[in-house]
Design an enzyme around this catalytic site. Structure first.
Site, PDB file in Angstrom:
ATOM      1  N   ASN A   8       0.839  -1.193   0.000  1.00 38.24           N
ATOM      2  CA  ASN A   8       0.000   0.000   0.000  1.00 38.24           C
ATOM      3  C   ASN A   8       0.875   1.244   0.000  1.00 38.24           C
ATOM      4  O   ASN A   8       0.396   2.344   0.220  1.00 38.24           O
ATOM      5  CB  ASN A   8      -0.897   0.005   1.254  1.00 38.24           C
ATOM      6  CG  ASN A   8      -1.969  -1.060   1.155  1.00 38.24           C
ATOM      7  OD1 ASN A   8      -2.602  -1.206   0.115  1.00 38.24           O
ATOM      8  ND2 ASN A   8      -2.147  -1.826   2.228  1.00 38.24           N
ATOM      9  N   ASP A  68       9.079  -6.552   2.544  1.00 38.28           N
ATOM     10  CA  ASP A  68       9.100  -6.019   3.905  1.00 38.28           C
ATOM     11  C   ASP A  68      10.516  -5.531   4.172  1.00 38.28           C
ATOM     12  O   ASP A  68      11.491  -6.216   3.845  1.00 38.28           O
ATOM     13  CB  ASP A  68       8.669  -7.053   4.945  1.00 38.28           C
ATOM     14  CG  ASP A  68       8.173  -6.364   6.222  1.00 38.28           C
ATOM     15  OD1 ASP A  68       7.407  -5.385   6.115  1.00 38.28           O
ATOM     16  OD2 ASP A  68       8.559  -6.777   7.324  1.00 38.28           O
TER      17      ASP A  68
HETATM   18  P1  ITT Z   1       3.730  -2.089   2.750  1.00 42.16           P
HETATM   19  O1  ITT Z   1       2.332  -1.721   2.361  1.00 42.16           O
HETATM   20  O2  ITT Z   1       4.540  -2.593   1.592  1.00 42.16           O
HETATM   21  O3  ITT Z   1       3.791  -3.022   3.944  1.00 42.16           O
HETATM   22  P2  ITT Z   1       5.039  -0.189   4.521  1.00 42.16           P
HETATM   23  O4  ITT Z   1       5.237   1.295   4.398  1.00 42.16           O
HETATM   24  O5  ITT Z   1       4.255  -0.718   5.696  1.00 42.16           O
HETATM   25  O6  ITT Z   1       4.435  -0.697   3.143  1.00 42.16           O
HETATM   26  P3  ITT Z   1       7.417  -1.593   5.482  1.00 42.16           P
HETATM   27  O7  ITT Z   1       6.656  -2.202   6.605  1.00 42.16           O
HETATM   28  O8  ITT Z   1       8.270  -2.492   4.668  1.00 42.16           O
HETATM   29  O9  ITT Z   1       6.449  -0.852   4.460  1.00 42.16           O
HETATM   30  O10 ITT Z   1       8.308  -0.373   5.957  1.00 42.16           O
HETATM   31  C1  ITT Z   1       8.900  -0.319   7.209  1.00 42.16           C
HETATM   32  C2  ITT Z   1       9.339   1.068   7.537  1.00 42.16           C
HETATM   33  O11 ITT Z   1      10.590   1.324   6.905  1.00 42.16           O
HETATM   34  C3  ITT Z   1       8.402   2.214   7.157  1.00 42.16           C
HETATM   35  O12 ITT Z   1       8.489   3.173   8.193  1.00 42.16           O
HETATM   36  C4  ITT Z   1       9.002   2.771   5.892  1.00 42.16           C
HETATM   37  O13 ITT Z   1       8.764   4.151   5.772  1.00 42.16           O
HETATM   38  C5  ITT Z   1      10.489   2.481   6.091  1.00 42.16           C
HETATM   39  N1  ITT Z   1      11.138   2.188   4.810  1.00 42.16           N
HETATM   40  C6  ITT Z   1      10.904   1.112   4.008  1.00 42.16           C
HETATM   41  N2  ITT Z   1      11.665   1.170   2.906  1.00 42.16           N
HETATM   42  C7  ITT Z   1      12.399   2.317   3.005  1.00 42.16           C
HETATM   43  C8  ITT Z   1      13.341   2.953   2.181  1.00 42.16           C
HETATM   44  O14 ITT Z   1      13.694   2.447   1.002  1.00 42.16           O
HETATM   45  N3  ITT Z   1      13.882   4.101   2.590  1.00 42.16           N
HETATM   46  C9  ITT Z   1      13.544   4.644   3.776  1.00 42.16           C
HETATM   47  N4  ITT Z   1      12.640   4.130   4.610  1.00 42.16           N
HETATM   48  C10 ITT Z   1      12.061   2.962   4.236  1.00 42.16           C
END
Ligand code: ITT
Length: 193
Positions: A8, A68
């Site tokens: 999302n 993730d």
């Molecule tokens: P999904 O719908 O794919 O689950 P999400 O935003 O919940 O999206 P995650 O649980 O994988 O995604 O993200 C974990 C945290 O890490 C979240 O606070 C993101 O903003 C951060 N994050 C993920 N990828 C990142 C990136 O490439 N650079 C900086 N922050 C990142």
């Protein structure tokens, strides 16, 4: 080739589409009529990526993958890790998350950290996992306005700029997600579907 990306997060969608290129058309859960939050309550990134992909597979029957990602900070024993999204609050509050991270590191000399992405794919052959890691450090303050999440605080190894100071192409070339997605693409192009 059509495939569902179980996310999302619009930023992730953009990065992954760009890294995968034109051969693949990514479909979102919303475009499949799935509007509820996809459960992610597992204790590991791999477990959460699999849980998200399994959920979409069971609802659509289509080939799908999920990402993730966690930020693992050495001086904090690997935290926030799998809790990166809900580090400071129950919601996805990026500003509060970055503030808390800077607070917890305020008296720490060791700023070493890494981003780790687990991608789970479910296709005709079953379940597959791909991992991407980028090593780096946490800056003392935020820099840059691009990217998302913790990007303004993360300086990848060999760089002076944060991810938020880089173009999407520059970030994808070296990032955790870019690396994991290239392994995914290799698998998909290999026709192992
Ligand atoms: P999904 O719908 O794919 O689950 P999400 O935003 O919940 O999206 P995650 O649980 O994988 O995604 O993200 C974990 C945290 O890490 C979240 O606070 C993101 O903003 C951060 N994050 C993920 N990828 C990142 C990136 O490439 N650079 C900086 N922050 C990142």
């Amino acid at each position: 080739m059509k495939i569902v990306f179980a996310t999302n997060n619009a930023h992730k969608l953009r990065e992954v589409s760009q890294a995968l290129g034109d051969t693949f058309t990514l479909v979102t859960p919303r475009e499949c009529g799935i509007t509820e939050d996809i459960p992610e309550n597992e204790p590991t990134l791999e477990g959460n990526a699999l849980a998200k992909a399994r959920y979409i597979r069971s609802r659509t029957g289509l080939d799908c993958f999920a990402d993730d990602t966690g930020l693992e900070v050495e001086a904090l024993g690997g935290e926030p890790g799998v809790h990166s999204a809900r580090y400071a609050t129950d919601g996805h509050d990026d500003e509060a998350n970055k503030r808390l991270l800077l607070e917890r590191l305020a008296d720490k000399e060791n700023r070493r950290a890494r981003f780790r992405t687990a991608i789970a794919l479910i296709d005709g052959d079953g379940e597959h996992l791909f991992e991407g890691i980028v090593e780096g450090r946490i800056a003392r303050e935020e820099h840059g306005a691009d990217g998302f999440g913790y990007d303004p605080l993360f300086v990848p190894e060999g760089e002076e700029r944060t991810f938020a100071q880089m173009s999407a192409e520059e970030k994808n070339a070296i990032s955790h997600r870019g690396r994991a997605v290239r392994l995914l693409a290799e698998h998909l192009r290999g026709g192992k579907r």
